[in-house]
Design a protein around this motif. Structure first.
Motif, PDB file in Angstrom:
ATOM      1  N   THR A  87       0.817  -1.223   0.000  1.00 47.20           N
ATOM      2  CA  THR A  87       0.000   0.000   0.000  1.00 47.20           C
ATOM      3  C   THR A  87       0.845   1.265   0.000  1.00 47.20           C
ATOM      4  OG1 THR A  87      -0.115   0.073   2.425  1.00 47.20           O
ATOM      5  CG2 THR A  87      -1.877  -1.130   1.268  1.00 47.20           C
ATOM      6  N   SER A  88       2.161   1.107   0.067  1.00 43.69           N
ATOM      7  CA  SER A  88       3.049   2.274   0.130  1.00 43.69           C
ATOM      8  C   SER A  88       4.103   2.210  -0.961  1.00 43.69           C
ATOM      9  CB  SER A  88       3.720   2.365   1.506  1.00 43.69           C
ATOM     10  OG  SER A  88       4.587   1.265   1.705  1.00 43.69           O
ATOM     11  N   LEU A  89       4.736   3.332  -1.189  1.00 46.50           N
ATOM     12  CA  LEU A  89       5.786   3.412  -2.189  1.00 46.50           C
ATOM     13  C   LEU A  89       6.790   4.471  -1.788  1.00 46.50           C
ATOM     14  CD1 LEU A  89       4.528   5.653  -4.956  1.00 46.50           C
ATOM     15  CD2 LEU A  89       2.829   4.331  -3.750  1.00 46.50           C
ATOM     16  N   PHE A 112      13.904  11.315   0.040  1.00 47.68           N
ATOM     17  CA  PHE A 112      13.169  10.075  -0.195  1.00 47.68           C
ATOM     18  C   PHE A 112      11.920  10.115   0.671  1.00 47.68           C
ATOM     19  CE2 PHE A 112      17.669   9.192  -0.856  1.00 47.68           C
ATOM     20  CZ  PHE A 112      17.640   8.755  -2.166  1.00 47.68           C
ATOM     21  N   LEU A 113      10.763  10.086   0.020  1.00 47.45           N
ATOM     22  CA  LEU A 113       9.490  10.170   0.724  1.00 47.45           C
ATOM     23  C   LEU A 113       8.712   8.874   0.564  1.00 47.45           C
ATOM     24  CD1 LEU A 113      10.174  13.133  -0.659  1.00 47.45           C
ATOM     25  CD2 LEU A 113       8.081  13.717   0.521  1.00 47.45           C
ATOM     26  N   THR A 114       8.110   8.431   1.652  1.00 44.99           N
ATOM     27  CA  THR A 114       7.223   7.273   1.606  1.00 44.99           C
ATOM     28  C   THR A 114       5.796   7.784   1.541  1.00 44.99           C
ATOM     29  OG1 THR A 114       8.769   5.951   2.896  1.00 44.99           O
ATOM     30  CG2 THR A 114       6.479   5.186   2.802  1.00 44.99           C
ATOM     31  N   MET A 115       5.082   7.345   0.530  1.00 48.60           N
ATOM     32  CA  MET A 115       3.700   7.752   0.318  1.00 48.60           C
ATOM     33  C   MET A 115       2.801   6.522   0.478  1.00 48.60           C
ATOM     34  SD  MET A 115       4.628  10.845  -0.544  1.00 48.60           S
ATOM     35  CE  MET A 115       3.233  11.711  -1.222  1.00 48.60           C
ATOM     36  N   VAL A 116       1.567   6.757   0.918  1.00 47.94           N
ATOM     37  CA  VAL A 116       0.592   5.685   1.079  1.00 47.94           C
ATOM     38  C   VAL A 116      -0.622   6.007   0.218  1.00 47.94           C
ATOM     39  CG1 VAL A 116      -0.947   4.494   2.702  1.00 47.94           C
ATOM     40  CG2 VAL A 116       1.369   5.131   3.405  1.00 47.94           C
ATOM     41  N   ALA A 117      -1.099   5.016  -0.515  1.00 44.30           N
ATOM     42  CA  ALA A 117      -2.296   5.170  -1.349  1.00 44.30           C
ATOM     43  C   ALA A 117      -3.530   5.013  -0.471  1.00 44.30           C
ATOM     44  CB  ALA A 117      -2.309   4.117  -2.450  1.00 44.30           C
ATOM     45  N   ILE A 127      -1.679  -1.268  -4.211  1.00 47.67           N
ATOM     46  CA  ILE A 127      -1.217  -0.488  -5.364  1.00 47.67           C
ATOM     47  C   ILE A 127      -0.555  -1.400  -6.390  1.00 47.67           C
ATOM     48  CG2 ILE A 127      -0.956   1.626  -4.033  1.00 47.67           C
ATOM     49  CD1 ILE A 127       2.040   1.094  -3.907  1.00 47.67           C
ATOM     50  N   PRO A 128      -0.385  -0.899  -7.618  1.00 49.82           N
ATOM     51  CA  PRO A 128       0.241  -1.710  -8.668  1.00 49.82           C
ATOM     52  C   PRO A 128       1.711  -2.006  -8.361  1.00 49.82           C
ATOM     53  CG  PRO A 128      -0.910   0.174  -9.611  1.00 49.82           C
ATOM     54  CD  PRO A 128      -0.865   0.388  -8.134  1.00 49.82           C
ATOM     55  N   ARG A 138      16.841  -0.337 -11.244  1.00 48.93           N
ATOM     56  CA  ARG A 138      17.009  -1.490 -10.351  1.00 48.93           C
ATOM     57  C   ARG A 138      17.845  -1.111  -9.128  1.00 48.93           C
ATOM     58  NH1 ARG A 138      16.361  -4.234 -15.226  1.00 48.93           N
ATOM     59  NH2 ARG A 138      18.500  -3.966 -15.919  1.00 48.93           N
ATOM     60  N   ARG A 139      18.902  -0.318  -9.334  1.00 54.02           N
ATOM     61  CA  ARG A 139      19.736   0.142  -8.213  1.00 54.02           C
ATOM     62  C   ARG A 139      18.901   0.973  -7.250  1.00 54.02           C
ATOM     63  NH1 ARG A 139      21.701   4.666  -6.556  1.00 54.02           N
ATOM     64  NH2 ARG A 139      21.174   5.801  -8.449  1.00 54.02           N
ATOM     65  N   ARG A 140      18.108   1.902  -7.793  1.00 50.69           N
ATOM     66  CA  ARG A 140      17.278   2.754  -6.946  1.00 50.69           C
ATOM     67  C   ARG A 140      16.233   1.931  -6.192  1.00 50.69           C
ATOM     68  NH1 ARG A 140      15.658   7.718 -10.646  1.00 50.69           N
ATOM     69  NH2 ARG A 140      14.789   8.477  -8.695  1.00 50.69           N
ATOM     70  N   CYS A 141      15.697   0.922  -6.834  1.00 50.81           N
ATOM     71  CA  CYS A 141      14.726   0.042  -6.187  1.00 50.81           C
ATOM     72  C   CYS A 141      15.391  -0.733  -5.046  1.00 50.81           C
ATOM     73  CB  CYS A 141      14.118  -0.905  -7.222  1.00 50.81           C
ATOM     74  SG  CYS A 141      12.793  -1.935  -6.569  1.00 50.81           S
ATOM     75  N   ASP A 142      16.565  -1.293  -5.303  1.00 53.48           N
ATOM     76  CA  ASP A 142      17.287  -2.025  -4.262  1.00 53.48           C
ATOM     77  C   ASP A 142      17.586  -1.124  -3.062  1.00 53.48           C
ATOM     78  OD1 ASP A 142      17.269  -4.296  -5.858  1.00 53.48           O
ATOM     79  OD2 ASP A 142      19.351  -4.054  -6.528  1.00 53.48           O
ATOM     80  N   GLU A 143      18.026   0.100  -3.328  1.00 57.52           N
ATOM     81  CA  GLU A 143      18.328   1.038  -2.242  1.00 57.52           C
ATOM     82  C   GLU A 143      17.061   1.423  -1.477  1.00 57.52           C
ATOM     83  OE1 GLU A 143      20.507   4.271  -4.012  1.00 57.52           O
ATOM     84  OE2 GLU A 143      22.290   3.024  -4.331  1.00 57.52           O
ATOM     85  N   ALA A 144      15.939   1.535  -2.176  1.00 56.86           N
ATOM     86  CA  ALA A 144      14.665   1.843  -1.512  1.00 56.86           C
ATOM     87  C   ALA A 144      14.275   0.711  -0.566  1.00 56.86           C
ATOM     88  CB  ALA A 144      13.565   2.073  -2.544  1.00 56.86           C
ATOM     89  N   HIS A 145      14.480  -0.528  -0.986  1.00 56.43           N
ATOM     90  CA  HIS A 145      14.170  -1.675  -0.120  1.00 56.43           C
ATOM     91  C   HIS A 145      15.057  -1.652   1.129  1.00 56.43           C
ATOM     92  CE1 HIS A 145      11.176  -3.886  -2.451  1.00 56.43           C
ATOM     93  NE2 HIS A 145      11.836  -3.498  -3.532  1.00 56.43           N
ATOM     94  N   LEU A 146      16.316  -1.274   0.965  1.00 51.99           N
ATOM     95  CA  LEU A 146      17.225  -1.174   2.110  1.00 51.99           C
ATOM     96  C   LEU A 146      16.774  -0.065   3.069  1.00 51.99           C
ATOM     97  CD1 LEU A 146      19.772  -2.013   3.604  1.00 51.99           C
ATOM     98  CD2 LEU A 146      21.069  -0.497   2.080  1.00 51.99           C
ATOM     99  N   ARG A 147      16.437   1.113   2.530  1.00 55.73           N
ATOM    100  CA  ARG A 147      15.948   2.201   3.387  1.00 55.73           C
ATOM    101  C   ARG A 147      14.695   1.778   4.149  1.00 55.73           C
ATOM    102  NH1 ARG A 147      18.104   5.327  -0.754  1.00 55.73           N
ATOM    103  NH2 ARG A 147      16.241   5.101  -2.014  1.00 55.73           N
ATOM    104  N   ARG A 148      13.802   1.049   3.465  1.00 54.00           N
ATOM    105  CA  ARG A 148      12.571   0.590   4.115  1.00 54.00           C
ATOM    106  C   ARG A 148      12.884  -0.384   5.252  1.00 54.00           C
ATOM    107  NH1 ARG A 148       8.235  -3.536   3.221  1.00 54.00           N
ATOM    108  NH2 ARG A 148       6.273  -2.507   3.769  1.00 54.00           N
TER     109      ARG A 148
END
Length: 163
Positions: A87-89, A112-117, A127-128, A138-148
């Motif tokens: 539900t978040s991104l 880097f902001l976390t948003m919720v639908a 969410i999709p 892919r690098r940005r996605c991997d780093e986002a998973h680490l931050r999360r």
């Protein structure tokens, strides 16, 4: 609203703003809080493009100012969804300031902001999927998973310190 997977490039948001004296702090530079507000706006646009609906800000994971923004500078904010969960991104926002007289551009900050639908019932909604295409995405996605992972671990870490 379609739940088909989306690509980071489909979410890109660019916001350009000309700063003025109404944006100044006591030092005569553009107030950091104003820049944060603009980051939130750019992130909300990118997130809404991904979700296909309403989003709200849940968290900001770091925002370091690298250089001041002077009254009269142009601000350009570029936002893209880095990763999506149930539900978040996460949306990354790069801010640059431009002195048009000198023709110089400076990297002001990245946030880097976390948003919720939210659905019509005001509750988080699924969410999709986000499908990174390029190596950079892919690098940005991997780093986002680490931050999360770090963000979600923090409440437990703080609890252990208090005990």
């Amino acid at each position: 609203m379609s739940k088909a997977a989306r690509h980071p490039g489909d979410t890109a948001s660019v916001l350009t703003y000309r700063t003025g004296i109404q944006d100044a702090n006591i030092s005569g530079n553009v107030h950091g809080g104003w820049i944060m507000k603009l980051c939130d706006e750019a992130a909300a646009i990118a997130a809404a493009r991904h979700v296909g609906g309403r989003v709200v800000t849940a968290a900001v994971d770091g925002m370091k100012f690298r250089s001041p923004v002077h009254v009269g500078d142009l601000l350009t904010l570029r936002a893209t969804v880095n990763a999506a969960w149930r539900t978040s991104l996460e949306v990354g926002v790069r801010v640059e300031s431009e002195n048009v007289e000198r023709r110089s551009v400076r990297h002001t900050c990245t946030a880097f902001l976390t948003m919720v639908a939210l659905g019509e019932d005001e509750k988080p909604m699924p969410i999709p999927e986000l499908v990174p295409v390029t190596d950079e995405e892919r690098r940005r996605c991997d780093e986002a998973h680490l931050r999360r992972a770090i963000r979600l671990a923090q409440p437990d870490a703080l609890q252990r310190i208090r005990e």
